[in-house]
Structures are given as C-alpha cells and as structure tokens.
Write an enzyme that holds these catalytic residues in place. Structure first.
Site, short mmCIF file in Angstrom:
data_model
loop_
_atom_site.label_atom_id
_atom_site.label_comp_id
_atom_site.label_asym_id
_atom_site.label_seq_id
_atom_site.Cartn_x
_atom_site.Cartn_y
_atom_site.Cartn_z
N HIS A 137 4.33 -0.13 1.02
CA HIS A 137 4.61 -0.91 2.22
C HIS A 137 3.66 -2.11 2.31
O HIS A 137 2.49 -2.02 1.98
CB HIS A 137 4.43 -0.05 3.48
CG HIS A 137 4.45 -0.84 4.73
ND1 HIS A 137 3.31 -1.17 5.44
CD2 HIS A 137 5.48 -1.40 5.40
CE1 HIS A 137 3.65 -1.88 6.48
NE2 HIS A 137 4.96 -2.05 6.48
N HIS A 196 0.80 -1.22 0.00
CA HIS A 196 0.00 0.00 0.00
C HIS A 196 0.84 1.27 0.00
O HIS A 196 1.94 1.30 0.55
CB HIS A 196 -0.90 0.02 1.24
CG HIS A 196 -1.76 -1.17 1.38
ND1 HIS A 196 -2.09 -1.70 2.60
CD2 HIS A 196 -2.37 -1.98 0.46
CE1 HIS A 196 -2.87 -2.76 2.44
NE2 HIS A 196 -3.04 -2.95 1.15
N TYR A 243 1.22 1.36 13.42
CA TYR A 243 1.61 2.31 12.39
C TYR A 243 1.50 3.72 12.95
O TYR A 243 0.47 4.09 13.51
CB TYR A 243 0.63 2.30 11.21
CG TYR A 243 0.40 1.02 10.50
CD1 TYR A 243 0.96 0.80 9.25
CD2 TYR A 243 -0.43 0.04 11.03
CE1 TYR A 243 0.71 -0.36 8.56
CE2 TYR A 243 -0.68 -1.13 10.35
CZ TYR A 243 -0.11 -1.32 9.11
OH TYR A 243 -0.36 -2.47 8.42
#
Length: 176
Positions: A119, A62, A132
C-alpha cells in the site's frame, strides 16, 4: 456500507452511506458484522493517523510479509490522495498488478487492503490526513516495501512525488 470489488481480489472500495438531517450527517465507518456479511471479515486492532503537510507527498509502498501480514482499511479524513494497492501474492492471478482510487474527506471512501498487498499513496492537496485501521497489531522490525516507481508494476501516478523518504525512494527492484 457499500463494498465494491476491484480488479485485485481482496482489495475493496468501501463507501459509507451518510444519513443527513438539519444538523449535518452521520455515517458508520466500520462495522465488523457488515464487513463479514460482505465477505470481508475485518476487526481492527490498531488505528493510526498520518498528517502530510505538502501536496505530492508519497508514502509507500509498504507491507508486512507473513507471518506478520496486515490488513488495512485506509481513508482520507482531510484533503485528497491517490491511494494505490499492489498485489505481491505470488500465487495470485493478479500478482504484480496495481489498482488505485482517489480518496478524500469529501467522498468518504476507504480502501480495504488485504495481507500480501503493498500500500502507498500520493497526496493531491496540502494538509492531507490519512487514517489507517490495521489488523493484527503492527510488528516492529518486520516492515517491508517495494519502490513506488518499480518497472515491475508500472504504477500510473498522477504526478511525480516532491516529498518522499529515503527508505521509500531506495527500495530495490522487485524480484518476486
């Protein structure tokens, strides 16, 4: 904190320096001043957590294209994962190259992934939780991705995924 450059400019392995005593340990996971001093200014605007029930769960690859590009600091807070970054910046000398690191709750490492770099990760254990920290804020409707097994990148995954979303499995071949 220790910052180790990878072969992809801007993708940095970040390692904490825990302080131990009879109670256990304490370590700083992010400090804007330390990141800036190391040449990687980053101040998160959002923090997210993904829980992955099964081993061999793949999420990715992504990214958000400009003007909504994101920088992410990714760490594993439970379990183990194979974390991958793919350089999608057309003018980069490492365009289409990938790098990876094993992140785990035990090793405490994080991967800093700059704007323009996709990623994704593959869980290596069941019940793997991934934290994250993202900047700027996520902009819904602007997400994009590339396929985990796209021959344009040749990512050396440690095993095939057993759990993957239809969206992540069906991205078209990369044309950049």
């Amino acid at each position: 904190m220790r910052f180790t450059e990878t072969e992809i400019p801007g993708v940095v392995l970040v390692e904490g320096e825990p302080r131990w005593d009879e109670r256990g340990s304490f370590q700083r996971l992010h400090c804007p001043d330390e990141f800036a001093e190391a040449g990687h200014p980053f101040t998160p605007a959002q923090t997210s957590l993904s829980h992955n029930t099964r081993a061999a769960t793949l999420r990715g690859m992504h990214y958000q294209p400009a003007p909504h590009g994101e920088t992410k600091l990714v760490r594993c807070v439970r379990g183990r994962m194979f974390d991958v970054a793919v350089d999608l910046r057309p003018d980069s000398p490492t365009h289409r190259r990938w790098t990876a690191a094993e992140l785990s709750a035990e090793n405490g490492r994080a991967l800093l992934i700059p704007e323009g770099v996709a990623h994704g990760f593959l869980t290596l254990e069941p019940d793997t939780d991934v934290l994250y920290q993202i900047s700027p804020m996520f902009e819904p409707g602007h997400e994009a991705g590339v396929r985990w097994d796209d021959p344009a990148f040749g990512i050396g995954w440690p095993r095939p995924p057993e759990v993957i979303s239809a969206r992540d499995a069906d991205y078209p071949d990369y044309q950049g």
